[in-house]
Write a protein that holds these residues in place. Structure first.
Motif, PDB file in Angstrom:
ATOM      1  N   MET A 117       0.857  -1.196   0.000  1.00  0.00           N
ATOM      2  CA  MET A 117       0.000   0.000   0.000  1.00  0.00           C
ATOM      3  C   MET A 117       0.893   1.246   0.000  1.00  0.00           C
ATOM      4  O   MET A 117       1.826   1.339   0.796  1.00  0.00           O
ATOM      5  CB  MET A 117      -0.908  -0.001   1.233  1.00  0.00           C
ATOM      6  N   PRO A 118       0.600   2.222  -0.862  1.00  0.00           N
ATOM      7  CA  PRO A 118       1.406   3.445  -0.940  1.00  0.00           C
ATOM      8  C   PRO A 118       1.372   4.244   0.363  1.00  0.00           C
ATOM      9  O   PRO A 118       0.459   4.080   1.183  1.00  0.00           O
ATOM     10  CB  PRO A 118       0.738   4.227  -2.078  1.00  0.00           C
ATOM     11  N   VAL A 119       2.367   5.124   0.496  1.00  0.00           N
ATOM     12  CA  VAL A 119       2.475   5.937   1.709  1.00  0.00           C
ATOM     13  C   VAL A 119       1.214   6.754   1.936  1.00  0.00           C
ATOM     14  O   VAL A 119       0.717   6.863   3.062  1.00  0.00           O
ATOM     15  CB  VAL A 119       3.705   6.872   1.624  1.00  0.00           C
ATOM     16  N   HIS A 120       0.671   7.340   0.862  1.00  0.00           N
ATOM     17  CA  HIS A 120      -0.478   8.237   1.054  1.00  0.00           C
ATOM     18  C   HIS A 120      -1.696   7.482   1.587  1.00  0.00           C
ATOM     19  O   HIS A 120      -2.465   8.017   2.388  1.00  0.00           O
ATOM     20  CB  HIS A 120      -0.809   8.986  -0.244  1.00  0.00           C
ATOM     21  N   ASP A 121      -1.880   6.230   1.149  1.00  0.00           N
ATOM     22  CA  ASP A 121      -2.995   5.439   1.668  1.00  0.00           C
ATOM     23  C   ASP A 121      -2.782   5.078   3.131  1.00  0.00           C
ATOM     24  O   ASP A 121      -3.731   5.053   3.928  1.00  0.00           O
ATOM     25  CB  ASP A 121      -3.170   4.169   0.839  1.00  0.00           C
ATOM     26  N   ARG A 122      -1.546   4.803   3.476  1.00  0.00           N
ATOM     27  CA  ARG A 122      -1.238   4.481   4.876  1.00  0.00           C
ATOM     28  C   ARG A 122      -1.433   5.705   5.770  1.00  0.00           C
ATOM     29  O   ARG A 122      -1.870   5.586   6.915  1.00  0.00           O
ATOM     30  CB  ARG A 122       0.199   3.963   4.999  1.00  0.00           C
ATOM     31  N   LEU A 123      -1.106   6.872   5.257  1.00  0.00           N
ATOM     32  CA  LEU A 123      -1.322   8.101   6.026  1.00  0.00           C
ATOM     33  C   LEU A 123      -2.805   8.311   6.305  1.00  0.00           C
ATOM     34  O   LEU A 123      -3.197   8.677   7.418  1.00  0.00           O
ATOM     35  CB  LEU A 123      -0.758   9.303   5.266  1.00  0.00           C
ATOM     36  N   GLN A 124      -3.618   8.076   5.296  1.00  0.00           N
ATOM     37  CA  GLN A 124      -5.060   8.257   5.481  1.00  0.00           C
ATOM     38  C   GLN A 124      -5.623   7.220   6.454  1.00  0.00           C
ATOM     39  O   GLN A 124      -6.421   7.561   7.337  1.00  0.00           O
ATOM     40  CB  GLN A 124      -5.778   8.159   4.140  1.00  0.00           C
ATOM     41  N   TYR A 125      -5.196   5.967   6.295  1.00  0.00           N
ATOM     42  CA  TYR A 125      -5.675   4.906   7.184  1.00  0.00           C
ATOM     43  C   TYR A 125      -5.285   5.213   8.625  1.00  0.00           C
ATOM     44  O   TYR A 125      -6.109   5.081   9.551  1.00  0.00           O
ATOM     45  CB  TYR A 125      -5.079   3.560   6.758  1.00  0.00           C
ATOM     46  N   ALA A 126      -4.042   5.624   8.837  1.00  0.00           N
ATOM     47  CA  ALA A 126      -3.548   5.875  10.199  1.00  0.00           C
ATOM     48  C   ALA A 126      -4.305   7.022  10.858  1.00  0.00           C
ATOM     49  O   ALA A 126      -4.631   6.962  12.047  1.00  0.00           O
ATOM     50  CB  ALA A 126      -2.054   6.180  10.167  1.00  0.00           C
ATOM     51  N   ARG A 127      -4.601   8.066  10.078  1.00  0.00           N
ATOM     52  CA  ARG A 127      -5.345   9.204  10.651  1.00  0.00           C
ATOM     53  C   ARG A 127      -6.761   8.778  11.026  1.00  0.00           C
ATOM     54  O   ARG A 127      -7.247   9.099  12.125  1.00  0.00           O
ATOM     55  CB  ARG A 127      -5.392  10.369   9.662  1.00  0.00           C
ATOM     56  N   GLN A 128      -7.416   8.063  10.126  1.00  0.00           N
ATOM     57  CA  GLN A 128      -8.786   7.631  10.402  1.00  0.00           C
ATOM     58  C   GLN A 128      -8.832   6.661  11.579  1.00  0.00           C
ATOM     59  O   GLN A 128      -9.733   6.740  12.407  1.00  0.00           O
ATOM     60  CB  GLN A 128      -9.380   6.991   9.149  1.00  0.00           C
ATOM     61  N   ARG A 129      -7.850   5.770  11.651  1.00  0.00           N
ATOM     62  CA  ARG A 129      -7.814   4.808  12.765  1.00  0.00           C
ATOM     63  C   ARG A 129      -7.556   5.511  14.086  1.00  0.00           C
ATOM     64  O   ARG A 129      -8.054   5.083  15.137  1.00  0.00           O
ATOM     65  CB  ARG A 129      -6.731   3.754  12.501  1.00  0.00           C
ATOM     66  N   ALA A 130      -6.803   6.613  14.042  1.00  0.00           N
ATOM     67  CA  ALA A 130      -6.527   7.378  15.257  1.00  0.00           C
ATOM     68  C   ALA A 130      -7.694   8.292  15.621  1.00  0.00           C
ATOM     69  O   ALA A 130      -7.675   8.925  16.687  1.00  0.00           O
ATOM     70  CB  ALA A 130      -5.251   8.204  15.090  1.00  0.00           C
ATOM     71  N   GLY A 131      -8.699   8.374  14.753  1.00  0.00           N
ATOM     72  CA  GLY A 131      -9.880   9.173  15.047  1.00  0.00           C
ATOM     73  C   GLY A 131      -9.632  10.670  15.021  1.00  0.00           C
ATOM     74  O   GLY A 131     -10.291  11.426  15.749  1.00  0.00           O
ATOM     75  N   LEU A 132      -8.728  11.123  14.149  1.00  0.00           N
ATOM     76  CA  LEU A 132      -8.369  12.538  14.108  1.00  0.00           C
ATOM     77  C   LEU A 132      -8.898  13.207  12.844  1.00  0.00           C
ATOM     78  O   LEU A 132      -8.868  12.613  11.753  1.00  0.00           O
ATOM     79  CB  LEU A 132      -6.849  12.701  14.160  1.00  0.00           C
ATOM     80  N   THR A 133      -9.358  14.434  12.989  1.00  0.00           N
ATOM     81  CA  THR A 133      -9.753  15.250  11.843  1.00  0.00           C
ATOM     82  C   THR A 133      -8.534  16.002  11.328  1.00  0.00           C
ATOM     83  O   THR A 133      -7.484  16.055  11.984  1.00  0.00           O
ATOM     84  CB  THR A 133     -10.837  16.254  12.242  1.00  0.00           C
ATOM     85  N   GLY A 134      -8.692  16.608  10.148  1.00  0.00           N
ATOM     86  CA  GLY A 134      -7.599  17.403   9.610  1.00  0.00           C
ATOM     87  C   GLY A 134      -7.224  18.542  10.536  1.00  0.00           C
ATOM     88  O   GLY A 134      -6.038  18.871  10.693  1.00  0.00           O
ATOM     89  N   ALA A 135      -8.224  19.161  11.145  1.00  0.00           N
ATOM     90  CA  ALA A 135      -7.968  20.280  12.062  1.00  0.00           C
ATOM     91  C   ALA A 135      -7.173  19.809  13.288  1.00  0.00           C
ATOM     92  O   ALA A 135      -6.279  20.513  13.773  1.00  0.00           O
ATOM     93  CB  ALA A 135      -9.288  20.908  12.491  1.00  0.00           C
ATOM     94  N   GLN A 136      -7.513  18.649  13.783  1.00  0.00           N
ATOM     95  CA  GLN A 136      -6.792  18.108  14.942  1.00  0.00           C
ATOM     96  C   GLN A 136      -5.350  17.755  14.584  1.00  0.00           C
ATOM     97  O   GLN A 136      -4.444  17.956  15.389  1.00  0.00           O
ATOM     98  CB  GLN A 136      -7.526  16.881  15.481  1.00  0.00           C
ATOM     99  N   VAL A 137      -5.152  17.235  13.379  1.00  0.00           N
ATOM    100  CA  VAL A 137      -3.792  16.927  12.937  1.00  0.00           C
ATOM    101  C   VAL A 137      -2.970  18.208  12.826  1.00  0.00           C
ATOM    102  O   VAL A 137      -1.796  18.251  13.229  1.00  0.00           O
ATOM    103  CB  VAL A 137      -3.816  16.182  11.583  1.00  0.00           C
ATOM    104  N   LYS A 138      -3.578  19.268  12.295  1.00  0.00           N
ATOM    105  CA  LYS A 138      -2.880  20.552  12.183  1.00  0.00           C
ATOM    106  C   LYS A 138      -2.469  21.064  13.558  1.00  0.00           C
ATOM    107  O   LYS A 138      -1.348  21.552  13.754  1.00  0.00           O
ATOM    108  CB  LYS A 138      -3.786  21.575  11.492  1.00  0.00           C
TER     109      LYS A 138
END
Length: 373
Positions: free
Chosen positions: A1-22
């Protein structure tokens, strides 16, 4: 799986929104969207920040291996806040523990008595019988709580961690093909409450194939049902308070058919369990019956009024990781299997503190003679 897909999966699994990541990383939402859509690759500093925010290792994002879904975490009651973050912290600790075992070539086999049966026919009798068998096979004796944590960790290969979360009256467990079996306890609870929670979660580990044979495909949240929880409680109390030794302790303190609250606290201290557990075990072993359930609840509330006077037990807040985890980390560092920075990360200490583990040399000749030469 490409890096970008893993980044999306990891964020969703961590339950974080884009604003929270920022907020946590300083990476803007538009930049994060570009990273997750594969429009551009993350820099090393961005990857490090995202890995920390998602409770992942950098290796998770850089590997070419197919993505394996995270193991499910079975909760008694899911935390009120930051549940995903707590789960990811727990799973990260499990994976780090496994890494340490591999680096030290000391992978502990799981040595738990297997439970058998059918979920539709598993009842209180089966839970009590399982507790008896576990106590016997693990050689826990008449006061199991005193040795259960170390036996599970050092002998049975169970990974036990402690973190802070709410509500305090909950705990969790997980089973993985990669790192084995693990339990998460609440560091805010007293030792005797944690003893009960550990025994409770042990039931889930033992009966996982019976009640949750297909959990790897189950999305969070994952919560045990009410009946399974009742069985786990029955198992825990039966394991920690063996009928014969418990009744002997109670009977020796009974006068005119009654027992004082002082004596109840004495029994709780003797078996290293909570007063709640003592009173409920009395309720069932002395056949008080369903009609007296409300009275037992009132007795528990009355007993708690005297806790500030009668609860004479030393307690301490545990570290997030178990003793064996720390020992393996130091061993891996001294053997050159892990870097100082990683050791510091794994133990939550500074590099300088980690360096102290390697400053003192231990000669290969420093050994103890086992038998007469």
């Amino acid at each position: 799986m490409p890096v970008h897909d893993r980044l999306q999966y990891a964020r969703q699994r961590a339950g974080l929104t884009g604003a929270q990541v920022k907020e946590r990383t300083g990476i803007g939402e538009s930049s994060l969207s570009e990273l997750e859509n594969g429009k551009r690759d993350p820099s090393i500093s961005q990857l490090q920040a995202l890995a920390e925010a998602y409770r992942r290792s950098i290796e998770f994002f850089l590997t070419d291996e197919p993505l394996t879904p995270d193991p499910v975490v079975l909760w008694r009651m899911r935390p009120d806040q930051n549940a995903e973050q707590i789960e990811m912290d727990f799973l990260r600790l499990c994976k780090q523990y496994h890494n340490l075992e591999v680096w030290c070539n000391e992978q502990a086999p799981i040595r738990l008595p297997p439970a058998t049966g059918d979920a539709t026919r598993f009842g209180y009798k089966e839970a009590e019988e399982l507790a008896k068998r576990v106590r016997k096979e693990l050689q826990l004796g008449d006061r199991p709580a005193q040795g259960l944590p170390s036996v599970l960790e050092e002998v049975c290969g169970v990974k036990v961690f402690h973190l802070d979360f709410e509500p305090s009256g909950t705990a969790a467990s997980t089973v993985s093909d990669s790192f084995g079996v693990a339990v998460l306890l609440n560091a805010k609870n007293t030792r005797w409450r944690r003893n009960h929670d550990l025994a409770h979660e042990l039931f889930h580990l033992l009966t996982w194939p019976i009640f949750h044979p297909t959990t790897q495909a189950s999305p969070p949240p994952f919560i045990a049902n009410e009946w399974e929880e009742k069985l786990a409680t029955c198992f825990a109390v039966s394991l920690l308070l063996p009928a014969d030794s418990f009744c002997s302790a109670i009977n020796s303190r009974v006068q005119d058919g009654k027992i004082s609250f002082e004596s109840i606290y004495d029994v709780a201290r003797e078996f290293d369990v909570s007063v709640d557990s003592v009173l409920w075990r009395m309720h069932f072993l002395y056949n008080r019956g369903p009609a007296n359930s409300e009275q037992t609840k009132k007795d528990i509330e009355r007993a708690k009024l005297y806790a500030h006077i009668l609860e004479e037990r030393e307690d301490h807040q545990p570290r997030p990781w178990p003793a064996r985890y720390r020992a393996l980390a130091i061993k891996a560092l001294r053997r050159g299997e892990m870097a100082t920075g990683r050791c510091a990360e794994y133990l939550g200490i500074t590099r300088q503190e980690a360096m102290q583990f390697v400053e003192q040399e231990i000669s290969d000749d420093e050994k103890v003679q086992v038998a007469a030469a």
